[in-house]
Design a protein around this motif. Structure first.
Motif, short mmCIF file in Angstrom:
data_model
loop_
_atom_site.label_atom_id
_atom_site.label_comp_id
_atom_site.label_asym_id
_atom_site.label_seq_id
_atom_site.Cartn_x
_atom_site.Cartn_y
_atom_site.Cartn_z
N THR A 305 -22.35 -24.61 15.01
CA THR A 305 -23.16 -23.88 14.04
C THR A 305 -22.33 -22.89 13.23
OG1 THR A 305 -23.71 -22.26 15.76
CG2 THR A 305 -25.23 -24.09 15.44
N THR A 306 -21.10 -22.63 13.67
CA THR A 306 -20.24 -21.66 12.97
C THR A 306 -18.98 -22.35 12.48
OG1 THR A 306 -19.20 -21.03 15.08
CG2 THR A 306 -21.10 -19.74 14.34
N ARG A 307 -19.15 -23.49 11.83
CA ARG A 307 -17.99 -24.25 11.36
C ARG A 307 -17.29 -23.54 10.20
NH1 ARG A 307 -20.21 -30.12 10.17
NH2 ARG A 307 -21.93 -28.85 9.39
N THR A 308 -15.97 -23.63 10.20
CA THR A 308 -15.17 -23.09 9.11
C THR A 308 -15.27 -24.03 7.91
OG1 THR A 308 -13.63 -22.13 10.69
CG2 THR A 308 -12.86 -22.36 8.42
N VAL A 309 -15.51 -23.46 6.72
CA VAL A 309 -15.66 -24.26 5.51
C VAL A 309 -14.29 -24.80 5.09
CG1 VAL A 309 -16.39 -24.25 3.10
CG2 VAL A 309 -17.63 -22.87 4.80
N CYS A 310 -14.22 -26.09 4.79
CA CYS A 310 -12.95 -26.69 4.36
C CYS A 310 -12.61 -26.23 2.94
CB CYS A 310 -13.04 -28.22 4.42
SG CYS A 310 -14.22 -28.93 3.25
N HIS A 311 -11.37 -26.44 2.53
CA HIS A 311 -10.93 -26.01 1.21
C HIS A 311 -10.44 -27.21 0.40
CE1 HIS A 311 -7.26 -25.94 3.67
NE2 HIS A 311 -6.60 -26.21 2.56
N GLU A 312 -10.77 -27.21 -0.89
CA GLU A 312 -10.38 -28.29 -1.79
C GLU A 312 -8.99 -28.03 -2.38
OE1 GLU A 312 -11.76 -31.06 -2.53
OE2 GLU A 312 -13.90 -30.93 -2.02
N ASP A 313 -8.10 -28.97 -2.19
CA ASP A 313 -6.76 -28.90 -2.79
C ASP A 313 -6.20 -30.31 -2.78
OD1 ASP A 313 -4.08 -28.56 -3.47
OD2 ASP A 313 -3.98 -26.58 -2.53
N PHE A 314 -6.29 -30.99 -3.95
CA PHE A 314 -5.92 -32.39 -3.99
C PHE A 314 -4.42 -32.59 -3.83
CE2 PHE A 314 -5.31 -36.59 -5.90
CZ PHE A 314 -6.28 -37.30 -5.20
N LEU A 315 -3.62 -31.69 -4.40
CA LEU A 315 -2.17 -31.79 -4.23
C LEU A 315 -1.79 -31.65 -2.76
CD1 LEU A 315 -0.74 -29.78 -7.27
CD2 LEU A 315 -0.44 -32.22 -6.80
N GLU A 316 -2.44 -30.71 -2.08
CA GLU A 316 -2.19 -30.54 -0.65
C GLU A 316 -2.63 -31.78 0.11
OE1 GLU A 316 -3.01 -26.93 2.37
OE2 GLU A 316 -4.80 -28.07 1.84
#
Length: 400
Positions: A305-316
């Protein structure tokens, strides 16, 4: 009348015999009790128990009784001569035993197979070779010693919530089935320290300070079924050379991992059933790729219930995906090497030519795949470059 007198006489005789038997039983019971009392007095004069059992309990894995001791105090001034622990399984709580050394361990009976010590301030622990089960949690253990690893028969060793900084002391304890080292101060782990533990089924290293796991060399743990690495500081998790074919449960939640090599994950854990990857700073693209693999393999994923939000970075994402393709390509090239060796072993010219042709076709497929992947990468990079230039030009126009 004569029959009545005869019956009365028989009844009196029977009653007399009953009284004699009863008196004999009472005398015998008294004699036995006296003998037992004498033995107890003799034992009391010869052996002094260090501490008396507060209560009797039963172990989790056995119906054998165990002695529960509380507020046990053992220091350097404690006289251990002719002092013994009770000859049963021991559970010691809320005491003060800073140094559980060889001398203290020798006071235990050979009949003591299971030892539990908690909240007793133990800093140094000597593992006796008669123990099968040792659980010393919530202490201050920083050092574990034993005479000979070959003589140890301990199958369960739980040293959770202590002050251990190194796990290498377990490298030769081949009898281990369950090993718990969670919530210590371990900052680095080398896979090869577990290479001899072929019976190990559960390995718990959660809640430590691990930043990296040295995967140099090959590791095969044929019996391992549960691996816990949760709540560490792991940034990069390399599974190259690691094979755990019987692993069913894998927990690497609450770390700092942005990605996992899906090719290595599938190859290292071919029979995995449950994974917990929650609360890591995942790259969104890589997270989708990993989830796709888990769904395809029908692997259960734990949710939080407390998941860390992923981050968008296409180059990464492209950079993080590169090792997957590289390892997959290396694996296929190794297959062509097998064909080459097979070709050299053949004596029949037709068979050798057929094997050579098969190898050439295989290499041609690999080259074409590399070309397609390279063109796709160039196309995506060019698109990102154009998008970045457009963003910069708009920013300049807004400020002009």
């Amino acid at each position: 009348m004569m029959h009545a007198d005869k019956a009365a006489s028989t009844l009196i005789e029977t009653y007399s015999r009953i009284l004699l038997v009863r008196q004999f039983a009472m005398d015998l019971q008294s004699s036995i009790l006296t003998t037992i009392l004498v033995i107890i007095l003799q034992l009391h004069c010869g052996i002094t128990w260090l501490f008396n059992c507060k209560r009797i309990g039963f172990g989790y894995y056995t119906v054998q009784k165990n002695c529960i001791l509380e507020n046990v105090l053992i220091s350097n001034e404690t006289t251990l001569y002719r002092v013994f622990f009770p000859p049963v399984d021991l559970e010691i709580n809320y005491g003060s035993i800073r140094d559980f050394n060889r001398d203290v361990a020798s006071r235990m009976s050979n009949k003591t197979k299971r030892l539990t010590i908690s909240y007793s301030g133990v800093e140094h622990f000597f593992l006796r070779d008669t123990l099968e089960y040792a659980e010393l949690m919530h202490n201050n253990i920083s050092k574990v010693e034993f005479d000979s690893a070959e003589k140890l028969i301990v199958w369960m060793l739980r040293l959770n919530y202590n002050q251990l900084q190194d796990a290498s002391f377990v490298s030769e304890i081949r009898s281990l089935v369950i090993l718990g080292l969670s919530n210590n101060l371990i900052s680095s782990v080398k896979w090869n320290i577990f290479s001899n533990l072929n019976r190990l089924k559960t390995l718990d290293l959660g809640g430590n300070l691990i930043k990296e796991i040295d995967c140099y060399g090959n590791l095969k743990l044929p019996s391992l079924r549960r691996l816990v690495l949760a709540e560490n500081n792991i940034v990069h998790f390399d599974l190259s050379g690691v094979v755990m074919r019987d692993l069913k449960e894998f927990n690497i939640s609450m770390n700092r991992i942005p990605t996992l090599n899906t090719f290595q994950l599938d190859k290292s854990f071919p029979t995995i059933e449950e994974v917990d990857l929650n609360n890591n700073p995942w790259n969104c693209g890589r997270q989708m790729q990993i989830n796709s693999l888990l769904m395809f393999k029908r692997i259960k994923r734990h949710t939080s219930t407390t998941r860390t939000v992923c981050h968008e970075d296409f180059l990464e994402q492209m950079a993080l995906s590169a090792p997957d393709g590289t390892d997959k390509l290396t694996n296929r090239l190794n297959s062509t090497e097998m064909l080459r060796l097979k070709q050299l072993k053949e004596h029949n010219i037709d068979t050798r030519l057929a094997t050579a042709q098969k190898r050439v076709n295989f290499l041609e497929e690999i080259v074409n795949e590399i070309k397609e992947a390279t063109l796709e990468l160039l196309r995506k990079t060019k698109h990102l470059y154009e998008m970045n230039n457009l963003r910069m030009s708009r920013s300049i126009n807004m400020h002009s």
